[in-house]
Design a protein around this motif. Sequence first.
Motif, PDB file in Angstrom:
ATOM      1  N   ARG A 173       0.854  -1.196   0.000  1.00  0.00           N
ATOM      2  CA  ARG A 173       0.000   0.000   0.000  1.00  0.00           C
ATOM      3  C   ARG A 173       0.883   1.238   0.000  1.00  0.00           C
ATOM      4  O   ARG A 173       1.775   1.386   0.831  1.00  0.00           O
ATOM      5  CB  ARG A 173      -0.898  -0.004   1.239  1.00  0.00           C
ATOM      6  N   ARG A 174       0.604   2.138  -0.937  1.00  0.00           N
ATOM      7  CA  ARG A 174       1.333   3.413  -0.994  1.00  0.00           C
ATOM      8  C   ARG A 174       0.759   4.359   0.050  1.00  0.00           C
ATOM      9  O   ARG A 174      -0.436   4.358   0.308  1.00  0.00           O
ATOM     10  CB  ARG A 174       1.205   4.035  -2.375  1.00  0.00           C
ATOM     11  N   THR A 175       1.644   5.173   0.613  1.00  0.00           N
ATOM     12  CA  THR A 175       1.234   6.139   1.628  1.00  0.00           C
ATOM     13  C   THR A 175       2.227   7.295   1.626  1.00  0.00           C
ATOM     14  O   THR A 175       3.099   7.362   0.757  1.00  0.00           O
ATOM     15  CB  THR A 175       1.154   5.463   3.024  1.00  0.00           C
ATOM     16  N   ARG A 176       2.119   8.166   2.593  1.00  0.00           N
ATOM     17  CA  ARG A 176       3.098   9.238   2.806  1.00  0.00           C
ATOM     18  C   ARG A 176       3.495   9.210   4.280  1.00  0.00           C
ATOM     19  O   ARG A 176       2.639   9.055   5.140  1.00  0.00           O
ATOM     20  CB  ARG A 176       2.526  10.597   2.424  1.00  0.00           C
ATOM     21  N   VAL A 177       4.763   9.369   4.540  1.00  0.00           N
ATOM     22  CA  VAL A 177       5.300   9.390   5.899  1.00  0.00           C
ATOM     23  C   VAL A 177       6.280  10.554   5.966  1.00  0.00           C
ATOM     24  O   VAL A 177       7.179  10.647   5.120  1.00  0.00           O
ATOM     25  CB  VAL A 177       5.999   8.058   6.251  1.00  0.00           C
ATOM     26  N   ALA A 178       6.101  11.428   6.932  1.00  0.00           N
ATOM     27  CA  ALA A 178       6.960  12.609   7.070  1.00  0.00           C
ATOM     28  C   ALA A 178       6.996  13.389   5.757  1.00  0.00           C
ATOM     29  O   ALA A 178       8.051  13.859   5.335  1.00  0.00           O
ATOM     30  CB  ALA A 178       8.367  12.216   7.526  1.00  0.00           C
ATOM     31  N   GLU A 179       5.863  13.475   5.107  1.00  0.00           N
ATOM     32  CA  GLU A 179       5.701  14.195   3.837  1.00  0.00           C
ATOM     33  C   GLU A 179       6.478  13.570   2.689  1.00  0.00           C
ATOM     34  O   GLU A 179       6.709  14.206   1.658  1.00  0.00           O
ATOM     35  CB  GLU A 179       6.060  15.673   4.000  1.00  0.00           C
ATOM     36  N   LEU A 180       6.889  12.318   2.834  1.00  0.00           N
ATOM     37  CA  LEU A 180       7.629  11.606   1.791  1.00  0.00           C
ATOM     38  C   LEU A 180       6.796  10.434   1.289  1.00  0.00           C
ATOM     39  O   LEU A 180       6.090   9.793   2.073  1.00  0.00           O
ATOM     40  CB  LEU A 180       8.941  11.060   2.357  1.00  0.00           C
TER      41      LEU A 180
ATOM     42  N   VAL B 149       6.486  -4.008   6.940  1.00  0.00           N
ATOM     43  CA  VAL B 149       7.700  -3.308   6.531  1.00  0.00           C
ATOM     44  C   VAL B 149       7.281  -1.966   5.955  1.00  0.00           C
ATOM     45  O   VAL B 149       6.406  -1.896   5.093  1.00  0.00           O
ATOM     46  CB  VAL B 149       8.496  -4.113   5.479  1.00  0.00           C
ATOM     47  N   LEU B 150       7.896  -0.906   6.444  1.00  0.00           N
ATOM     48  CA  LEU B 150       7.674   0.435   5.911  1.00  0.00           C
ATOM     49  C   LEU B 150       8.943   0.850   5.186  1.00  0.00           C
ATOM     50  O   LEU B 150      10.032   0.826   5.762  1.00  0.00           O
ATOM     51  CB  LEU B 150       7.366   1.437   7.025  1.00  0.00           C
ATOM     52  N   ALA B 151       8.799   1.211   3.914  1.00  0.00           N
ATOM     53  CA  ALA B 151       9.934   1.681   3.120  1.00  0.00           C
ATOM     54  C   ALA B 151       9.640   3.108   2.676  1.00  0.00           C
ATOM     55  O   ALA B 151       8.571   3.377   2.130  1.00  0.00           O
ATOM     56  CB  ALA B 151      10.149   0.780   1.915  1.00  0.00           C
TER      57      ALA B 151
ATOM     58  N   PRO C 260      23.617  15.518   3.523  1.00  0.00           N
ATOM     59  CA  PRO C 260      22.965  14.476   4.309  1.00  0.00           C
ATOM     60  C   PRO C 260      21.431  14.472   4.233  1.00  0.00           C
ATOM     61  O   PRO C 260      20.784  13.895   5.096  1.00  0.00           O
ATOM     62  CB  PRO C 260      23.422  14.786   5.731  1.00  0.00           C
ATOM     63  N   VAL C 261      20.851  15.087   3.201  1.00  0.00           N
ATOM     64  CA  VAL C 261      19.388  15.142   3.091  1.00  0.00           C
ATOM     65  C   VAL C 261      18.745  13.749   3.176  1.00  0.00           C
ATOM     66  O   VAL C 261      17.768  13.570   3.910  1.00  0.00           O
ATOM     67  CB  VAL C 261      18.953  15.898   1.807  1.00  0.00           C
ATOM     68  N   PRO C 262      19.270  12.725   2.476  1.00  0.00           N
ATOM     69  CA  PRO C 262      18.622  11.402   2.587  1.00  0.00           C
ATOM     70  C   PRO C 262      18.581  10.876   4.027  1.00  0.00           C
ATOM     71  O   PRO C 262      17.577  10.308   4.461  1.00  0.00           O
ATOM     72  CB  PRO C 262      19.483  10.504   1.699  1.00  0.00           C
ATOM     73  N   ILE C 263      19.656  11.087   4.757  1.00  0.00           N
ATOM     74  CA  ILE C 263      19.687  10.605   6.145  1.00  0.00           C
ATOM     75  C   ILE C 263      18.700  11.388   7.003  1.00  0.00           C
ATOM     76  O   ILE C 263      17.966  10.811   7.807  1.00  0.00           O
ATOM     77  CB  ILE C 263      21.121  10.680   6.712  1.00  0.00           C
ATOM     78  N   ASP C 264      18.650  12.683   6.805  1.00  0.00           N
ATOM     79  CA  ASP C 264      17.681  13.498   7.546  1.00  0.00           C
ATOM     80  C   ASP C 264      16.255  13.026   7.265  1.00  0.00           C
ATOM     81  O   ASP C 264      15.424  12.959   8.179  1.00  0.00           O
ATOM     82  CB  ASP C 264      17.835  14.974   7.183  1.00  0.00           C
ATOM     83  N   ASP C 265      15.964  12.681   6.003  1.00  0.00           N
ATOM     84  CA  ASP C 265      14.632  12.171   5.658  1.00  0.00           C
ATOM     85  C   ASP C 265      14.330  10.866   6.396  1.00  0.00           C
ATOM     86  O   ASP C 265      13.214  10.654   6.876  1.00  0.00           O
ATOM     87  CB  ASP C 265      14.511  11.940   4.153  1.00  0.00           C
ATOM     88  N   CYS C 266      15.318   9.991   6.482  1.00  0.00           N
ATOM     89  CA  CYS C 266      15.121   8.706   7.174  1.00  0.00           C
ATOM     90  C   CYS C 266      14.843   8.915   8.660  1.00  0.00           C
ATOM     91  O   CYS C 266      13.979   8.250   9.242  1.00  0.00           O
ATOM     92  CB  CYS C 266      16.336   7.810   6.966  1.00  0.00           C
TER      93      CYS C 266
ATOM     94  N   ALA D  85      11.341  10.110   9.033  1.00  0.00           N
ATOM     95  CA  ALA D  85      10.380   9.001   8.860  1.00  0.00           C
ATOM     96  C   ALA D  85      10.259   8.199  10.148  1.00  0.00           C
ATOM     97  O   ALA D  85       9.163   7.800  10.546  1.00  0.00           O
ATOM     98  CB  ALA D  85      10.809   8.106   7.703  1.00  0.00           C
ATOM     99  N   TYR D  86      11.386   7.953  10.806  1.00  0.00           N
ATOM    100  CA  TYR D  86      11.361   7.236  12.074  1.00  0.00           C
ATOM    101  C   TYR D  86      10.531   8.008  13.107  1.00  0.00           C
ATOM    102  O   TYR D  86       9.685   7.441  13.794  1.00  0.00           O
ATOM    103  CB  TYR D  86      12.790   7.019  12.592  1.00  0.00           C
ATOM    104  N   GLY D  87      10.745   9.309  13.201  1.00  0.00           N
ATOM    105  CA  GLY D  87       9.980  10.138  14.135  1.00  0.00           C
ATOM    106  C   GLY D  87       8.489  10.102  13.822  1.00  0.00           C
ATOM    107  O   GLY D  87       7.655  10.007  14.728  1.00  0.00           O
TER     108      GLY D  87
END
Length: 158
Positions: free
Chosen positions: A41-48, A95-97, A109-115, A118-120
Motif C-alpha cells: 500500500r502506498r502512503t506518505r510518511v513525514a511528507e515523503l 515493513v515500511l519503506a 545528508p538530506v537522505p539521512i535526515d529524511d530517514c 520518517a522514524y519520528g
Amino acid sequence: MLARALRGSARTASRANAASLRARLNGLSRLAPPTVGVRMRRTRVAELPARWFTPSQRRGEEVVLHLHGGGYALCSTETHRGMLSDLARSTGRRVLAVEYRKAPEHPFPVPIDDCVRAYGALLRSGVAPEDVVVAGDSAGGGARARAPRPRLWAPPTA
C-alpha cells in the motif's frame, strides 16, 4: 571525510542522467512478479512517499523501517519491492519503506535526515520505539548507521 566525498560526487552527477537511470531501474524492477501473500500500500510518511508491505500471516506488532540502498542517488521502494515483500513475508512483520530524497538534487545528508524524520513520524503515529527495527541495505544501511543514535532512537519531542 565521508560527507565531503559524498557531497562532491553528488555535485558532479547530472540531474538528467540520474533521473534517466532511476526511471530505467524502476522499469526493470517491474519485470519481477510480486511476492504472494504480501499486500503493498502506498502512503506518505513525514511528507515523503512511502510503501507499507503487510504479510497476510503477521506474527507480531513490530515494524521494520527499511531504508533502501542505491548510493543515495538511485534505486527506490519500487526497485526494492521484491526484496521488501520477501522481508515482510519471511519475518511476518509489516515493513515500511520510505522514498527518501536523492542526490544530485538533494545532496548528502538530506537522505539521512529524511530517514530520521520518517522514524519520528512512525513513533508519532503510535508505534512504540521498542517495536521498531531499523534496517537497510547498502546506502540504506549506511543511513541507519550514520544517523546519530540519540536522534534515531529517542522518541521525538513535541
